[in-house]
Design a protein around this motif. Structure first.
Motif, PDB file in Angstrom:
ATOM      1  N   GLN A 193       0.829  -1.207   0.000  1.00  0.00           N
ATOM      2  CA  GLN A 193       0.000   0.000   0.000  1.00  0.00           C
ATOM      3  C   GLN A 193       0.862   1.255   0.000  1.00  0.00           C
ATOM      4  N   THR A 247       3.800   1.623  -1.284  1.00  0.00           N
ATOM      5  CA  THR A 247       4.443   1.804  -2.589  1.00  0.00           C
ATOM      6  C   THR A 247       3.439   2.017  -3.713  1.00  0.00           C
ATOM      7  N   GLY A 248       2.150   1.950  -3.398  1.00  0.00           N
ATOM      8  CA  GLY A 248       1.119   2.165  -4.407  1.00  0.00           C
ATOM      9  C   GLY A 248       0.758   0.941  -5.209  1.00  0.00           C
ATOM     10  N   ARG A 273      -4.282  -1.364  -3.617  1.00  0.00           N
ATOM     11  CA  ARG A 273      -5.283  -0.300  -3.548  1.00  0.00           C
ATOM     12  C   ARG A 273      -5.298   0.329  -2.162  1.00  0.00           C
ATOM     13  N   PRO A 274      -5.209   1.650  -2.077  1.00  0.00           N
ATOM     14  CA  PRO A 274      -5.039   2.330  -0.785  1.00  0.00           C
ATOM     15  C   PRO A 274      -6.249   2.261   0.132  1.00  0.00           C
ATOM     16  N   THR A 278      -3.375  -2.522  -7.539  1.00  0.00           N
ATOM     17  CA  THR A 278      -3.591  -1.315  -8.341  1.00  0.00           C
ATOM     18  C   THR A 278      -3.266  -1.582  -9.801  1.00  0.00           C
TER      19      THR A 278
END
Length: 211
Positions: free
Chosen positions: A145, A147-148, A151-152, A198
């Motif tokens: 999360q 590092t992206g 999904r946040p 993501t």
């Protein structure tokens, strides 16, 4: 309720000796048919001694599962860390958890159809299975999360609950059904990864016909 420093006649920690005896009884009689008297006899201690460390058979089962899971925690973390992306960590990590669970006689027996009511009560309803899954996966998911990659907005405890349910479902199947984990990998990549990661599947959609 441990008796610190106490040892059995052969120098074994009483708690560990009782757990080992309980696991041998579970293998011999089945989990639901094992009594505290059986465990005491197998451990060569009095029933009162067994109750000094464990309140009932269910606490013995829960402690056994927890001890086995924690013993495997380090190797499992190292295995997950080998994979470079969160997609591979999830796919291969979950499959490895399933494989290890199937090879563990205690775990496989606990989630078998014969013992499923007990396992649901002890592991699922109590939250112990989710707690152990969270202990293993939360650092991995939280890092993804940050590092992206993940999904946040995801609730990581809920994600771990889902992972736990997936693993228990497959561990409970017969060895013949899961002799190959390729089908499991395919399902995780198809259904789990797009829900968590993501941009997962975006490249495939963009490169598919009509895009």
């Amino acid at each position: 309720m441990t008796a610190s420093g106490t040892r059995t006649a052969n120098g074994t920690d009483p708690r560990s000796a009782i757990l080992a005896a309980a696991e041998s009884c579970f293998a011999r009689y089945g989990i639901t048919k094992t009594t505290m008297e059986d465990v005491a006899r197998a451990a060569s201690v009095s029933r009162a001694t067994v109750y000094r460390y464990f309140t009932d058979r269910d606490s013995l089962v829960t402690e056994s599962v927890t001890r086995r899971a924690r013993a495997n925690m380090g190797p499992a973390r190292a295995y997950i860390a080998r994979w470079p992306s969160i997609e591979e960590k999830l796919v291969e990590g979950i499959c490895e958890d399933i494989r290890k669970g199937m090879l563990d006689p205690m775990m496989h027996r606990l989630v078998s159809p014969e013992e499923m009511i007990l396992s649901t009560q002890l592991l699922t309803d109590s939250g112990r299975a989710v707690a152990l899954t969270y202990e293993l996966w939360e650092p991995v998911l939280a890092d993804a999360q940050r590092t992206g990659e993940l999904r946040p907005e995801l609730d990581l405890r809920l994600v771990c609950e889902w992972i736990s349910e997936i693993e228990i479902m497959y561990i409970s199947r017969s060895a013949e059904e899961t002799s190959s984990l390729d089908r499991v990998r395919e399902k995780i990549r198809t259904f789990v990864i797009p829900a968590l990661v993501t941009g997962a599947g975006q490249h495939e959609r963009e490169s598919s016909p009509g895009h």
